[in-house]
Design a protein around this motif. Structure first.
Motif, mmCIF file in Angstrom:
data_model
loop_
_atom_site.group_PDB
_atom_site.id
_atom_site.type_symbol
_atom_site.label_atom_id
_atom_site.label_comp_id
_atom_site.label_asym_id
_atom_site.label_seq_id
_atom_site.Cartn_x
_atom_site.Cartn_y
_atom_site.Cartn_z
ATOM 1 N N ARG A 256 0.843 -1.186 0.000
ATOM 2 C CA ARG A 256 0.000 0.000 0.000
ATOM 3 C C ARG A 256 0.880 1.237 0.000
ATOM 4 O O ARG A 256 1.976 1.253 0.523
ATOM 5 C CB ARG A 256 -0.891 0.005 1.240
ATOM 6 C CG ARG A 256 -1.826 -1.205 1.289
ATOM 7 C CD ARG A 256 -3.001 -0.976 2.180
ATOM 8 N NE ARG A 256 -2.619 -0.540 3.509
ATOM 9 C CZ ARG A 256 -3.507 -0.157 4.426
ATOM 10 N NH1 ARG A 256 -4.789 -0.146 4.135
ATOM 11 N NH2 ARG A 256 -3.115 0.223 5.623
ATOM 12 N N GLY B 172 1.160 5.420 0.784
ATOM 13 C CA GLY B 172 0.565 6.606 1.352
ATOM 14 C C GLY B 172 0.657 6.655 2.846
ATOM 15 O O GLY B 172 1.361 5.894 3.507
ATOM 16 N N MET B 173 -0.094 7.583 3.437
ATOM 17 C CA MET B 173 0.005 7.832 4.859
ATOM 18 C C MET B 173 -0.398 6.628 5.682
ATOM 19 O O MET B 173 0.012 6.480 6.829
ATOM 20 C CB MET B 173 -0.863 9.039 5.229
ATOM 21 C CG MET B 173 -0.689 9.484 6.677
ATOM 22 S SD MET B 173 -1.662 10.931 7.019
ATOM 23 C CE MET B 173 -1.302 11.130 8.747
ATOM 24 N N TRP B 174 -1.214 5.768 5.087
ATOM 25 C CA TRP B 174 -1.656 4.613 5.856
ATOM 26 C C TRP B 174 -0.515 3.669 6.198
ATOM 27 O O TRP B 174 -0.704 2.710 6.923
ATOM 28 C CB TRP B 174 -2.772 3.879 5.124
ATOM 29 C CG TRP B 174 -2.493 3.582 3.692
ATOM 30 C CD1 TRP B 174 -1.947 2.471 3.159
ATOM 31 C CD2 TRP B 174 -2.772 4.423 2.583
ATOM 32 N NE1 TRP B 174 -1.855 2.564 1.801
ATOM 33 C CE2 TRP B 174 -2.367 3.745 1.414
ATOM 34 C CE3 TRP B 174 -3.330 5.704 2.466
ATOM 35 C CZ2 TRP B 174 -2.491 4.302 0.148
ATOM 36 C CZ3 TRP B 174 -3.458 6.231 1.200
ATOM 37 C CH2 TRP B 174 -3.040 5.534 0.065
ATOM 38 N N PHE C 2 3.121 9.882 2.081
ATOM 39 C CA PHE C 2 2.941 9.016 0.919
ATOM 40 C C PHE C 2 4.284 8.383 0.601
ATOM 41 O O PHE C 2 5.313 9.058 0.575
ATOM 42 C CB PHE C 2 2.434 9.789 -0.302
ATOM 43 C CG PHE C 2 1.826 8.922 -1.362
ATOM 44 C CD1 PHE C 2 0.482 8.606 -1.327
ATOM 45 C CD2 PHE C 2 2.594 8.399 -2.391
ATOM 46 C CE1 PHE C 2 -0.095 7.789 -2.299
ATOM 47 C CE2 PHE C 2 2.044 7.585 -3.361
ATOM 48 C CZ PHE C 2 0.690 7.277 -3.312
ATOM 49 N N LEU D 29 -3.823 14.031 -3.862
ATOM 50 C CA LEU D 29 -3.911 13.537 -2.498
ATOM 51 C C LEU D 29 -4.541 14.584 -1.583
ATOM 52 O O LEU D 29 -4.468 15.791 -1.849
ATOM 53 C CB LEU D 29 -2.512 13.213 -1.954
ATOM 54 C CG LEU D 29 -1.594 12.333 -2.812
ATOM 55 C CD1 LEU D 29 -0.204 12.296 -2.184
ATOM 56 C CD2 LEU D 29 -2.170 10.931 -2.946
ATOM 57 N N THR D 30 -5.109 14.121 -0.480
ATOM 58 C CA THR D 30 -5.479 15.041 0.590
ATOM 59 C C THR D 30 -4.208 15.516 1.283
ATOM 60 O O THR D 30 -3.132 14.913 1.130
ATOM 61 C CB THR D 30 -6.385 14.351 1.618
ATOM 62 O OG1 THR D 30 -5.608 13.365 2.336
ATOM 63 C CG2 THR D 30 -7.591 13.686 0.959
ATOM 64 N N ASP E 250 -3.312 14.937 4.105
ATOM 65 C CA ASP E 250 -2.850 13.822 4.924
ATOM 66 C C ASP E 250 -2.241 12.697 4.097
ATOM 67 O O ASP E 250 -1.773 11.699 4.658
ATOM 68 C CB ASP E 250 -3.999 13.251 5.758
ATOM 69 C CG ASP E 250 -4.476 14.215 6.836
ATOM 70 O OD1 ASP E 250 -3.669 15.053 7.278
ATOM 71 O OD2 ASP E 250 -5.652 14.146 7.225
ATOM 72 N N ARG F 37 -3.856 10.849 1.680
ATOM 73 C CA ARG F 37 -4.806 9.825 1.227
ATOM 74 C C ARG F 37 -5.342 10.179 -0.160
ATOM 75 O O ARG F 37 -5.295 11.339 -0.573
ATOM 76 C CB ARG F 37 -5.952 9.698 2.224
ATOM 77 C CG ARG F 37 -5.511 9.222 3.601
ATOM 78 C CD ARG F 37 -6.697 9.071 4.554
ATOM 79 N NE ARG F 37 -6.285 8.443 5.800
ATOM 80 C CZ ARG F 37 -5.829 9.087 6.861
ATOM 81 N NH1 ARG F 37 -5.712 10.404 6.820
ATOM 82 N NH2 ARG F 37 -5.485 8.438 7.958
ATOM 83 N N PRO F 38 -5.843 9.195 -0.908
ATOM 84 C CA PRO F 38 -6.471 9.518 -2.196
ATOM 85 C C PRO F 38 -7.548 10.568 -2.023
ATOM 86 O O PRO F 38 -8.413 10.453 -1.142
ATOM 87 C CB PRO F 38 -7.048 8.167 -2.646
ATOM 88 C CG PRO F 38 -6.171 7.150 -1.978
ATOM 89 C CD PRO F 38 -5.835 7.735 -0.640
ATOM 90 N N GLY G 187 -10.753 5.773 -4.187
ATOM 91 C CA GLY G 187 -9.762 5.045 -3.413
ATOM 92 C C GLY G 187 -8.389 4.985 -4.053
ATOM 93 O O GLY G 187 -7.457 4.437 -3.458
ATOM 94 N N PRO H 165 -5.070 7.134 -5.727
ATOM 95 C CA PRO H 165 -4.480 8.472 -5.771
ATOM 96 C C PRO H 165 -4.265 8.992 -7.187
ATOM 97 O O PRO H 165 -3.914 10.156 -7.364
ATOM 98 C CB PRO H 165 -3.139 8.273 -5.067
ATOM 99 C CG PRO H 165 -2.767 6.864 -5.385
ATOM 100 C CD PRO H 165 -4.075 6.106 -5.394
#
Length: 371
Positions: free
Chosen positions: A2, A4-6, A154, A202-203, A205, A207-208, A216, A218
């Motif tokens: 994955r 990004g920020m996650w 990200f 992206l936001t 943060d 995220r997409p 969902g 990006p």
């Protein structure tokens, strides 16, 4: 994997205040006829057009300046590609000051500390975003100039010696736009699951962003070889510069979900029944290698590396007029161009990047007041 920020990881940023180096340490030939480093700057109007005959040299001896972003007070942040340092420069005079050094920067070839962006809420959150090449990928972090640990917002963008992309900018919608490269693997540009060879949206943060072409994801647009510049016109339309391979460089009007053809098409070509989108303007690679782009007063300004010039292109709505070459061979390779809050056009040279002919004082930060 994955992206990004996650991923939730964080890095440490070394924050310090020191005087930036005033000399690149390279033996060089004669510099341009631009006068001494400015101790003050000419007045400028945000509604006027930059005067390219009134250049002011604000700083010299910068090590491969790449990212350039402005703080609300008009000071500039400058990213040095190979050192990982971020410098702060007061256009009113004085030496650039080091305010951060991003650890983990793996500078090699075209990789290193690349794009910078300042949060739209900087007055309250003091956040700065940086795109850089790390040991295993290209990634974006954000951190406060005042100190504290940054976070990766990200990650997982493919890296290589070449084609790392790197430009980031906040759009009129408050979202973070990211230009990436194919990292030398052309198949990535057409792979919707890969963030490489794309423009991402992206936001803040990481995220997409809501409203992206695929929920969902990006990815905002695909089919890019190596995006180098992002800029919006007065109507909020996005334009991007892109390196071609052997023949043709491009400026594209970026529309969500569109495919810009790489590697099947370089420059204008068969759209495969409207599957691909043709560029608005093209140049031969020897005339351009377009890097940064800025738009002000109904005109687009494109910095050319190999072409060693600034392309000035009139805007007519979503279309671009006939380009004219300015500053040709005067300062050498031009990397980044940005519009300051006062309307002045800032340009960075890139003669210390290993591909330019060094001049005494390289690399430079230049300012052209608007009036």
């Amino acid at each position: 994997m994955r992206h990004g920020m996650w991923t939730g990881s964080a890095l440490a940023v070394l924050l310090a205040v020191s005087t930036a180096a005033c000399s690149s340490g390279n033996e060089a030939g004669p510099g341009p006829d631009a006068g001494p480093v400015a101790t003050g700057t000419a007045s400028s109007s945000p509604s006027a057009r930059p005067d390219l005959d009134a250049g002011e040299e604000l700083a010299r001896g910068i090590d491969v300046p790449w990212g350039l972003a402005f703080l609300p007070d008009g000071d500039a942040l400058i990213a040095e590609r190979d050192t990982g340092r971020i410098l702060r420069l007061d256009p009113g005079g004085g030496e650039p000051q080091q305010v951060a050094e991003v650890p983990g920067v793996a500078a090699a070839g075209e990789g290193g500390l690349l794009g910078l962006a300042v949060s739209r809420d900087f007055a309250t959150d003091e956040l700065v975003y940086a795109y850089f090449t790390a040991a295993d990928d290209n990634r974006i972090v954000r951190f406060r100039l005042g100190g504290g640990e940054p976070e990766v917002v990200f990650s997982g963008i493919a890296k290589a010696t070449y084609h790392n992309g790197g430009r980031i900018a906040f759009g009129p919608d408050g979202m973070l736009y990211v230009g990436t490269g194919d990292a030398g693997n052309t198949s990535r540009s057409q792979d919707p699951a890969s963030p490489a060879g794309k423009i991402l949206r992206l936001t803040p943060d990481g995220r997409p962003a809501p409203g992206n072409p695929t929920a969902g994801s990006p990815v905002y647009s695909l089919g890019h070889r190596n995006v180098q510049g992002l800029a919006w016109n007065a109507d909020g339309r996005l334009f991007a510069t892109e390196f071609g391979q052997n023949d043709v460089d491009e400026v594209n009007l970026i529309e969500p979900g569109r495919n810009y053809g790489w590697p099947d098409v370089e420059g204008e070509g068969n759209t495969a029944g409207d599957r691909y989108t043709n560029p608005l303007v093209t140049w031969s690679t020897r005339e351009a290698s377009p890097s940064g782009i800025a738009i002000t007063a109904g005109t687009a300004y494109v910095a050319a590396l190999r072409g060693e010039r600034l392309w000035v292109v009139p805007l007519d709505g979503d279309q671009l007029g006939e380009p004219s070459a300015q500053l040709t061979d005067r300062y050498g390779r031009l990397r980044t161009v940005q519009v300051a809050p006062d309307g002045a056009l800032w340009v960075t040279t890139s003669n210390t990047d290993g591909r330019g002919d060094l001049r005494d004082g390289d690399d430079r930060i230049l300012r052209f007041p608007a009036r």
